[in-house]
Design a protein around this motif. Sequence first.
Motif, mmCIF file in Angstrom:
data_model
loop_
_atom_site.group_PDB
_atom_site.id
_atom_site.type_symbol
_atom_site.label_atom_id
_atom_site.label_comp_id
_atom_site.label_asym_id
_atom_site.label_seq_id
_atom_site.Cartn_x
_atom_site.Cartn_y
_atom_site.Cartn_z
ATOM 1 N N PRO A 170 0.831 -1.203 0.000
ATOM 2 C CA PRO A 170 0.000 0.000 0.000
ATOM 3 C C PRO A 170 0.863 1.249 0.000
ATOM 4 N N PRO A 171 0.378 2.364 -0.542
ATOM 5 C CA PRO A 171 1.175 3.588 -0.582
ATOM 6 C C PRO A 171 1.682 3.950 0.812
ATOM 7 N N GLY A 172 2.941 4.355 0.887
ATOM 8 C CA GLY A 172 3.503 4.752 2.165
ATOM 9 C C GLY A 172 4.168 3.605 2.891
ATOM 10 N N ARG A 173 3.971 2.385 2.425
ATOM 11 C CA ARG A 173 4.663 1.260 3.038
ATOM 12 C C ARG A 173 5.461 0.509 1.980
ATOM 13 N N GLY A 174 6.378 -0.326 2.428
ATOM 14 C CA GLY A 174 7.224 -1.032 1.477
ATOM 15 C C GLY A 174 8.203 -0.069 0.831
ATOM 16 N N GLY A 175 8.891 -0.543 -0.195
ATOM 17 C CA GLY A 175 9.890 0.282 -0.858
ATOM 18 C C GLY A 175 9.252 1.477 -1.537
ATOM 19 N N ALA A 176 10.064 2.538 -1.681
ATOM 20 C CA ALA A 176 9.569 3.733 -2.332
ATOM 21 C C ALA A 176 9.104 3.411 -3.754
ATOM 22 N N PHE A 177 8.037 4.034 -4.172
ATOM 23 C CA PHE A 177 7.513 3.929 -5.548
ATOM 24 C C PHE A 177 6.861 2.580 -5.870
ATOM 25 N N LEU A 178 7.017 1.594 -4.985
ATOM 26 C CA LEU A 178 6.539 0.274 -5.383
ATOM 27 C C LEU A 178 5.028 0.242 -5.584
#
Lengths: 276, 319
Positions: A41-49
């Motif tokens: 989800p946006p804001g989590r995980g790697g950037a831009f993913l």
Amino acid sequence: MIGVELRLMLRRRRVWLCWVLLCALPTLVAILLATTRLAPPPGRGGAFLSAVVSNGQIFPAAALALVIPIFLPITVAIVAGDTVAGEASAGTLRYLLVRPVGRVRLLWAKLISVAAFVLLAVLFVTLVSYVVGVLAFGFGPDASIGGAGAIPSLSGVELTPLDVVGRTAATVGYLALCMLALGAVGLFFSTLTDSPLAATLGVLAFVVASAALQPLDAAAAIEPYLPTSHWLAWIDLYRDPILWTNLREGVLVQLGYVVIAFGAAWANFSTKDVTT
Amino acid sequence: MIVATSGLTKRFGRVTAVDGVSLQVQEGVRFGLLGPNGSGKTTLVRMLLGLVHATSGSIEVLGEPMPRRARTVLPRVGALVEGPAAWDHLSGRANLRLLDAAGPGRARHRRRRVDAVLEQVGLGGVDRRPVKAYSLGMRQRLGIAAALLREPELLLLDEPTNGLDPRGIQEMRALLTSLNEAGTTVVLSSHLLTEVEALCTHVGVMDRGRLALSSELGALRTPTGRVLVRSPEPDAVVGLLDGQVVDRRGDTLTVRGAEPAALNARLVSGGVRVTGLTEERRTLEQVVLELTGTGNDRVDRRPREAVVPGRSRGAGGPR
């Protein structure tokens, strides 16, 4: 000498293996994302993913964010740690010096070859991940046939593909500089020892120490001068308008590292007894 | 003087590797530097090449101070220092091309230059195999080829025949002799006496960092004052020269205190048949052994560390 250095680097299997592995990690992530469609989800995980799934053109940025914290520094540590210590342990250092190759010229050629290595590494990751990203996720929802659709920036404003190319080029340059700073530190460590492994581990210890200090409140005073502090500043290039403050600071600090580390390498190596 | 050092000293921490060496090598000679392992030969060679910086003293190579003028001196010097070294993943030919390209000078004729030195050392037909597949002897030949690139005026070779078989040693000796005759000064270091004796015109002997001796080879091999006599009747010789015979091996006798011509006359007039008569000369080995101590690869127990029976050195023992 610079030509000799570049030829030597390009004919090393290790260097090509580093490049291949660097490109393999983002490719693996792309394949996993494309088959599962389980983007973080946006804001989590790697950037831009999170944005990648809807538009493959942003994948280079995601790929760089994937390799920058650990993978890329490891390859830089391997190559930079090997520069002088590798020649010393193989015994070729003494034959280069009596050819003669001036000691400063040798260091300079080594720095250039490290710079070429990091630039090519970042460039390969970018190009491969662009191709992989577009193949896996397409050009975006509103792409006209044969063309490329607009790309969302981190601020929500849409960017044109041409704009993204420019920003990606700037990212490549910035990251190459960050890694060159690390490479210069590796070059310095490489003049201190005759063991390439020791120099490589020294560089990694340097990265780990910096990363450990970074979140520490007690280290806030030195935080801006830590090498790793600015490694993610390039993400600001994908905002609209671009936030230059961090980037400018990052460029200055990284250039400082290059100058200081190269100076230290020169000071140590120019008077060193070559006994291997 | 093609090499001249004065009061050259190098300390590594507390260890004095080279101690006040004043070495002179004339142009055109074949100079052999002898000495046990660890006597400072390699450090001396490294200092001549500017790889190791002297603690004190001065060096001149080809008439110019080193390491200050390394840039003009070193292109005229070929060197093999402590064994050959190469980029293992490349072929011998690629190694030489890169080494040639690394130094100053034109790229023109590089291919021909490299082929010529490979031919000289007997690797003319070498293929594209990487150096890591080379035998010890091939690596040694490659190292010598690298030293010969750009036709040096001075060859500084550390243990040049290491790893070569007898035929290879013979070839290398012939190569060095012919280069020397063409005007190249050859300085080689070795701990193999026979090699130096067979090749060199001048010798220097290092011992514990000092230059114990430097001289022409012929001058060293002084007569010992004894004469070697060969005779099919050794018993008759012993009988005739009562007390003068100091050693007897088969039909060869060592006679002391005699001048060869007089000895011969005396033997013949005594009715003894003589098949050989030579003045005994000191061998290089004798000279070197007289001058040098043991090398640093032999570690003898110091007297106070001698094992005392009935007292083991435990954790609390003296140190």
